[in-house]
Design a protein around this motif. Sequence first.
Motif, mmCIF file in Angstrom:
data_model
loop_
_atom_site.group_PDB
_atom_site.id
_atom_site.type_symbol
_atom_site.label_atom_id
_atom_site.label_comp_id
_atom_site.label_asym_id
_atom_site.label_seq_id
_atom_site.Cartn_x
_atom_site.Cartn_y
_atom_site.Cartn_z
ATOM 1 N N VAL A 123 39.905 37.841 39.934
ATOM 2 C CA VAL A 123 41.192 37.188 40.195
ATOM 3 C C VAL A 123 42.119 37.371 38.991
ATOM 4 O O VAL A 123 41.665 37.567 37.859
ATOM 5 C CB VAL A 123 41.035 35.680 40.476
ATOM 6 N N ASN A 126 46.901 32.466 37.290
ATOM 7 C CA ASN A 126 47.594 31.627 38.272
ATOM 8 C C ASN A 126 48.977 31.189 37.807
ATOM 9 O O ASN A 126 49.635 30.387 38.471
ATOM 10 C CB ASN A 126 46.743 30.401 38.623
ATOM 11 N N VAL A 162 38.157 41.048 44.641
ATOM 12 C CA VAL A 162 38.507 39.631 44.618
ATOM 13 C C VAL A 162 40.012 39.452 44.477
ATOM 14 O O VAL A 162 40.611 38.603 45.135
ATOM 15 C CB VAL A 162 37.766 38.923 43.454
ATOM 16 N N PHE A 163 40.642 40.269 43.644
ATOM 17 C CA PHE A 163 42.075 40.143 43.382
ATOM 18 C C PHE A 163 42.882 40.245 44.668
ATOM 19 O O PHE A 163 43.815 39.477 44.890
ATOM 20 C CB PHE A 163 42.533 41.220 42.394
ATOM 21 N N SER A 166 40.254 37.868 48.315
ATOM 22 C CA SER A 166 39.421 36.664 48.291
ATOM 23 C C SER A 166 40.119 35.385 48.737
ATOM 24 O O SER A 166 39.470 34.360 48.934
ATOM 25 C CB SER A 166 38.883 36.438 46.875
ATOM 26 N N PHE A 168 42.471 33.980 46.760
ATOM 27 C CA PHE A 168 43.001 33.367 45.547
ATOM 28 C C PHE A 168 44.415 33.892 45.254
ATOM 29 O O PHE A 168 44.693 34.386 44.168
ATOM 30 C CB PHE A 168 42.074 33.639 44.355
ATOM 31 N N TYR A 170 48.516 33.783 44.570
ATOM 32 C CA TYR A 170 49.318 32.994 43.627
ATOM 33 C C TYR A 170 49.850 31.704 44.241
ATOM 34 O O TYR A 170 49.799 30.643 43.615
ATOM 35 C CB TYR A 170 50.471 33.854 43.103
ATOM 36 N N VAL A 173 46.944 29.196 44.255
ATOM 37 C CA VAL A 173 46.262 28.786 43.023
ATOM 38 C C VAL A 173 47.194 28.300 41.911
ATOM 39 O O VAL A 173 46.720 27.768 40.911
ATOM 40 C CB VAL A 173 45.370 29.921 42.473
ATOM 41 N N GLN A 179 41.085 25.906 39.542
ATOM 42 C CA GLN A 179 40.898 26.473 38.207
ATOM 43 C C GLN A 179 41.162 25.418 37.134
ATOM 44 O O GLN A 179 41.913 24.468 37.354
ATOM 45 C CB GLN A 179 41.826 27.691 38.037
ATOM 46 N N ILE A 183 43.213 30.797 34.476
ATOM 47 C CA ILE A 183 42.368 31.746 35.215
ATOM 48 C C ILE A 183 40.957 31.236 35.515
ATOM 49 O O ILE A 183 40.428 31.484 36.609
ATOM 50 C CB ILE A 183 42.292 33.112 34.471
ATOM 51 N N LEU A 193 34.783 31.360 45.529
ATOM 52 C CA LEU A 193 34.642 32.751 45.105
ATOM 53 C C LEU A 193 33.235 33.270 45.354
ATOM 54 O O LEU A 193 33.051 34.409 45.807
ATOM 55 C CB LEU A 193 35.005 32.896 43.627
#
Length: 210
Positions: A123, A126, A162-163, A166, A168, A170, A173, A179, A183, A193
């Motif tokens: 990820v 955020n 994941v980026f 997943s 996650f 912006y 998050v 988190q 991050i 995750l």
Amino acid sequence: MIKNHWEGKLWYAYGTSMTSIKQGKFVPVVEKLSGLKVVNNGIPGGCLTPDGYGKGNVKTKVMSLDDGKDKADLITLEVLPNEGAIVGDIYDTDDNSFCGCFNQCIRYLQENTNAQIVVIIMVGSNDKPPENIVESRGITQFEFANKIEQVARLNSVPVINVFCESGFGYARVKGKKYQVDNIHLNNLGGENLGNFIWSKLKDIPLWLSE
């Protein structure tokens, strides 16, 4: 019921603090779901590149058999955080650019182990939208994530992105519900995750060497 081919197998995990024993909240979740036995070599502040935060300490760890990784069934290499400014071209194999160091690491693992190699693209932060350009690199985190995936695919390595995949994102998050800082994951983030990573890993086969 589908047989879990990872049950009881040996997993060597490399990467940043996002993988590490202290802050890698997803690793115990995947370990529990998969039945894998993990050797966690994640390094807080770790990176592949010499101009990154960890001065290439993950690359040094990956490109050695001293830790017994030649016995591993699965090796994951988690990347994206902490890397330096020089991204390079996907075909680079030099010691300075990210692509060069990444190509070296993947090829070392393929040449020196019989493990299934899996890249985890972690990820992003955020506190900045993915379209924001990272000034030192001159590209966005999204573009960097795509470059990472290209290098992995160049080497025929399975990717868990994941980026990009997943959930996650912006908008989700930025409130830091999942988190503890810009991050690193809390337990809830780690649960989400870990569930995502396992959903991909369970369909990646063992590499058979004999």
